[in-house]
Design a protein around this motif. Structure first.
Motif, PDB file in Angstrom:
ATOM      1  N   LYS A  88       0.825  -1.292   0.001  1.00  0.00           N
ATOM      2  CA  LYS A  88       0.165  -0.094  -0.002  1.00  0.00           C
ATOM      3  C   LYS A  88       0.576   1.421  -0.005  1.00  0.00           C
ATOM      4  O   LYS A  88       0.446   2.357  -0.425  1.00  0.00           O
ATOM      5  N   LEU A  89       2.008   1.139   0.567  1.00  0.00           N
ATOM      6  CA  LEU A  89       2.993   2.398   0.780  1.00  0.00           C
ATOM      7  C   LEU A  89       4.057   2.331  -0.361  1.00  0.00           C
ATOM      8  O   LEU A  89       4.905   3.234  -0.274  1.00  0.00           O
ATOM      9  N   ILE A  90       3.797   1.910  -1.389  1.00  0.00           N
ATOM     10  CA  ILE A  90       4.821   1.850  -2.535  1.00  0.00           C
ATOM     11  C   ILE A  90       5.034   3.002  -3.124  1.00  0.00           C
ATOM     12  O   ILE A  90       6.168   3.465  -3.455  1.00  0.00           O
ATOM     13  N   GLU A  91       3.982   3.826  -3.386  1.00  0.00           N
ATOM     14  CA  GLU A  91       4.012   5.204  -3.930  1.00  0.00           C
ATOM     15  C   GLU A  91       4.594   6.181  -3.092  1.00  0.00           C
ATOM     16  O   GLU A  91       5.489   6.833  -3.395  1.00  0.00           O
ATOM     17  N   THR A  92       4.408   6.026  -1.819  1.00  0.00           N
ATOM     18  CA  THR A  92       5.074   6.690  -0.752  1.00  0.00           C
ATOM     19  C   THR A  92       6.557   6.564  -0.895  1.00  0.00           C
ATOM     20  O   THR A  92       7.422   7.414  -1.041  1.00  0.00           O
ATOM     21  N   PHE A  93       7.041   5.188  -0.996  1.00  0.00           N
ATOM     22  CA  PHE A  93       8.413   4.703  -0.916  1.00  0.00           C
ATOM     23  C   PHE A  93       9.058   5.424  -2.203  1.00  0.00           C
ATOM     24  O   PHE A  93      10.126   5.927  -2.279  1.00  0.00           O
ATOM     25  N   LYS A  94       8.108   5.374  -3.264  1.00  0.00           N
ATOM     26  CA  LYS A  94       8.712   5.886  -4.763  1.00  0.00           C
ATOM     27  C   LYS A  94       9.136   7.353  -4.312  1.00  0.00           C
ATOM     28  O   LYS A  94      10.217   8.112  -5.162  1.00  0.00           O
ATOM     29  N   ARG A  95       8.222   8.028  -4.096  1.00  0.00           N
ATOM     30  CA  ARG A  95       8.366   9.654  -3.799  1.00  0.00           C
ATOM     31  C   ARG A  95       9.406   9.931  -3.015  1.00  0.00           C
ATOM     32  O   ARG A  95      10.414  10.842  -3.375  1.00  0.00           O
ATOM     33  N   VAL A  96       9.913   9.181  -1.826  1.00  0.00           N
ATOM     34  CA  VAL A  96      11.258   9.462  -0.851  1.00  0.00           C
ATOM     35  C   VAL A  96      12.077   9.069  -1.778  1.00  0.00           C
ATOM     36  O   VAL A  96      13.244   9.960  -1.920  1.00  0.00           O
ATOM     37  N   LYS A  97      12.322   8.124  -2.562  1.00  0.00           N
ATOM     38  CA  LYS A  97      13.522   7.620  -3.334  1.00  0.00           C
ATOM     39  C   LYS A  97      13.859   8.684  -4.276  1.00  0.00           C
ATOM     40  O   LYS A  97      15.048   9.074  -4.575  1.00  0.00           O
ATOM     41  N   GLU A 119       1.508  -2.808  10.148  1.00  0.00           N
ATOM     42  CA  GLU A 119       1.203  -2.922   8.722  1.00  0.00           C
ATOM     43  C   GLU A 119       2.245  -2.140   8.296  1.00  0.00           C
ATOM     44  O   GLU A 119       3.053  -2.406   7.103  1.00  0.00           O
ATOM     45  N   ALA A 120       2.543  -0.758   8.581  1.00  0.00           N
ATOM     46  CA  ALA A 120       3.395   0.028   7.808  1.00  0.00           C
ATOM     47  C   ALA A 120       4.888  -0.473   8.296  1.00  0.00           C
ATOM     48  O   ALA A 120       5.845  -0.241   7.161  1.00  0.00           O
ATOM     49  N   THR A 121       5.125  -1.032   9.422  1.00  0.00           N
ATOM     50  CA  THR A 121       6.267  -1.590   9.782  1.00  0.00           C
ATOM     51  C   THR A 121       6.642  -2.744   8.751  1.00  0.00           C
ATOM     52  O   THR A 121       7.754  -2.539   8.229  1.00  0.00           O
ATOM     53  N   GLY A 122       5.771  -3.572   8.556  1.00  0.00           N
ATOM     54  CA  GLY A 122       6.136  -4.719   7.801  1.00  0.00           C
ATOM     55  C   GLY A 122       6.282  -4.292   6.323  1.00  0.00           C
ATOM     56  O   GLY A 122       7.375  -4.820   5.521  1.00  0.00           O
ATOM     57  N   GLU A 123       5.532  -3.307   5.898  1.00  0.00           N
ATOM     58  CA  GLU A 123       5.870  -2.755   4.388  1.00  0.00           C
ATOM     59  C   GLU A 123       7.268  -1.992   4.258  1.00  0.00           C
ATOM     60  O   GLU A 123       7.907  -2.195   3.248  1.00  0.00           O
ATOM     61  N   MET A 124       7.627  -1.320   5.224  1.00  0.00           N
ATOM     62  CA  MET A 124       8.905  -0.670   5.495  1.00  0.00           C
ATOM     63  C   MET A 124      10.228  -1.642   5.235  1.00  0.00           C
ATOM     64  O   MET A 124      11.103  -1.434   4.546  1.00  0.00           O
ATOM     65  N   LEU A 125       9.975  -2.817   5.975  1.00  0.00           N
ATOM     66  CA  LEU A 125      10.961  -3.835   5.931  1.00  0.00           C
ATOM     67  C   LEU A 125      11.203  -4.614   4.727  1.00  0.00           C
ATOM     68  O   LEU A 125      11.999  -5.313   4.571  1.00  0.00           O
ATOM     69  N   ASN A 126      10.186  -4.411   3.728  1.00  0.00           N
ATOM     70  CA  ASN A 126      10.127  -5.075   2.381  1.00  0.00           C
ATOM     71  C   ASN A 126      10.344  -3.968   1.390  1.00  0.00           C
ATOM     72  O   ASN A 126       9.991  -4.472   0.122  1.00  0.00           O
ATOM     73  N   ALA A 127      10.733  -2.859   1.578  1.00  0.00           N
ATOM     74  CA  ALA A 127      10.840  -1.749   0.703  1.00  0.00           C
ATOM     75  C   ALA A 127      12.234  -2.021  -0.164  1.00  0.00           C
ATOM     76  O   ALA A 127      12.733  -1.074   0.007  1.00  0.00           O
ATOM     77  N   VAL A 128      12.423  -3.167  -0.711  1.00  0.00           N
ATOM     78  CA  VAL A 128      13.732  -3.392  -1.454  1.00  0.00           C
ATOM     79  C   VAL A 128      13.654  -2.477  -2.633  1.00  0.00           C
ATOM     80  O   VAL A 128      12.803  -2.219  -3.434  1.00  0.00           O
ATOM     81  N   GLY A 129      14.884  -1.879  -2.791  1.00  0.00           N
ATOM     82  CA  GLY A 129      15.074  -0.851  -3.827  1.00  0.00           C
ATOM     83  C   GLY A 129      14.780   0.504  -3.660  1.00  0.00           C
ATOM     84  O   GLY A 129      14.883   1.170  -4.344  1.00  0.00           O
ATOM     85  N   TYR A 130      13.986   0.853  -2.334  1.00  0.00           N
ATOM     86  CA  TYR A 130      13.598   1.994  -2.133  1.00  0.00           C
ATOM     87  C   TYR A 130      14.138   2.605  -0.857  1.00  0.00           C
ATOM     88  O   TYR A 130      14.665   3.637  -0.709  1.00  0.00           O
TER      89      TYR A 130
END
Length: 415
Positions: free
Chosen positions: A2-11, A179-190
């Motif tokens: 769900k947070l993939i777009e957030t991680f993309k913006r940060v990157k 849930e946010a913690t789990g997504e963060m820990l799997n944000a490979v590439g970001y």
């Protein structure tokens, strides 16, 4: 995710930090420090709402609480970070190969640093200042206990960044959910590096779950050994400071190890702890000696669980040993590799202790409460690393940079 777009913006935003000069970064850090003071009412109001949800008797209450004095200290630390030399662009190694290729190893940012922390709203500002100064974007995942405080802090930072034309995505606060913690820990590439800062359960979870690189920090089972040649007055001051200065921090003392020849001094050694109502969990010899000399309500027999526990409370274990070697064996078994100390007037004993103990910080005649980035002259800290691969001990600007090789030639080719 769900947070993939957030991680993309940060990157994406992280790439823009390379366009800022060190002078610009410093100007923005000082502006945020000013805003902390000028708008402290906003932060304190949010913090009051967080505090209202926690029982004041909880030792973590002190760690959660912000005050005018603490905000002033946070702002001062941020200005201090701004005043430090930039950690970027340093040539740490250079050489010319026989074929004429010129090699330079240069310090650069990691890119995006993810930070997971618990009820410590000051960490929000510390992480921002260190990451921004070192050219890193940061993704923050705070605990629910401090969520309103963290939101107010990040909103203030964003306001200043917008004033200076910097994308606010370089500092992003995630929802305070598992849930946010789990997504963060799997944000490979970001997310290029994750740093958990909290108790053992949090750090173990992050280490066991993450698919991105992790630096372990924080969990501290801290011991201090009072040697047979320890100075009484020095010992009283060191033990009290290490235990009671702030019980909820990772450098607080958890176990006093005492040489059996000094058991007669134990009552005097722990006397200052009475003013703070410290509960003592004493082994057999220490319990027998303290009985009748320390309040019964604050004295219990130690169990095996008493040793190796990070209390984060007004509690202290006591272990009696027959030798330096026994003290070292205790630390080997129960220590967490954070901070350990010896109190002795014998330099040979102290040097043996320092050489043997496997911890990030090893003290002689000083309290472990000094394990802190600001106290070490690093400006602030992003955490205390207890691992050996990469940074160890207080992590500040230099520890959150990596390097790349720059190679220059004149058309050489490899045979």
């Amino acid at each position: 995710m769900k947070l993939i777009e957030t991680f993309k913006r940060v990157k994406t935003a992280s790439k823009t930090l390379a366009l800022l000069s060190d002078d610009q970064r410093n100007q923005i850090l000082n502006a945020v420090a000013d805003a902390i003071i000028n708008y402290q009412e906003r932060i304190l109001a949010a913090n009051e709402k967080d505090l209202a949800k926690m029982n004041p008797s909880n030792p973590l209450y002190d760690r959660l609480q912000l005050t005018c004095k603490r905000l002033a200290d946070i702002a001062s630390d941020m200005r201090n970070v701004a005043s430090l030399p930039s950690p970027l662009g340093h040539v740490t190694k250079e050489k010319t190969l026989p074929n004429g290729l010129r090699l330079h190893r240069v310090s650069v940012p990691f890119g995006v640093i993810g930070m997971i922390y618990e009820a410590r709203p000051n960490v929000t500002f510390d992480v921002f200042s260190l990451c921004f100064k070192s050219g890193n974007a940061c993704v923050l995942k705070g605990g629910s206990d401090a969520d309103l405080s963290n939101q107010a802090s990040v909103e203030l930072i964003h306001e200043v960044l917008r004033q200076y034309g910097v994308k606010p995505d370089v500092v992003t606060l995630l929802p305070a959910t598992h849930e946010a913690t789990g997504e963060m820990l799997n944000a490979v590439g970001y997310i290029d590096l994750c740093i958990p800062r909290g108790g053992r359960r949090l750090i173990d979870f992050v280490r066991d779950t993450a698919r991105i690189p992790v630096i372990e920090t924080g969990a501290g089972v801290v011991n201090t050994y009072f040697d047979e040649e320890g100075d009484m007055e020095m010992g009283k001051a060191i033990i009290c400071n290490a235990k009671t200065r702030r019980v909820s921090v990772c450098n607080a003392l958890d176990c006093l190890i005492i040489h059996e020849s000094r058991l007669g001094d134990l009552v005097e050694l722990v006397k200052p702890l009475l003013d703070h109502k410290v509960m003592l969990y004493a082994d057999g010899p220490a319990y027998q000696l303290l009985t009748g000399h320390y309040p019964e309500i604050l004295l219990q027999m130690a169990t095996e669980e008493s040793f190796g526990t990070e209390f984060m409370d007004y509690k202290l274990a006591i272990r009696t040993v027959a030798s330096l070697e026994s003290a070292l064996a205790h630390i080997d078994q129960y220590g967490s590799g954070h901070s350990e100390a010896i109190i002795t007037q014998n330099e040979q004993t102290a040097r043996k202790f320092q050489q043997h103990v496997d911890a990030a910080c090893v003290y002689w005649n000083a309290p472990t409460s000094f394990t802190d980035g600001a106290q070490f002259g690093l400006g602030a800290e992003i955490g205390i690393s207890t691992q050996k691969l990469g940074p160890r001990g207080p992590m500040a600007l230099e520890e959150i940079t990596t390097y790349k090789w720059i190679i220059e030639g004149e058309g050489q080719t490899r045979p």
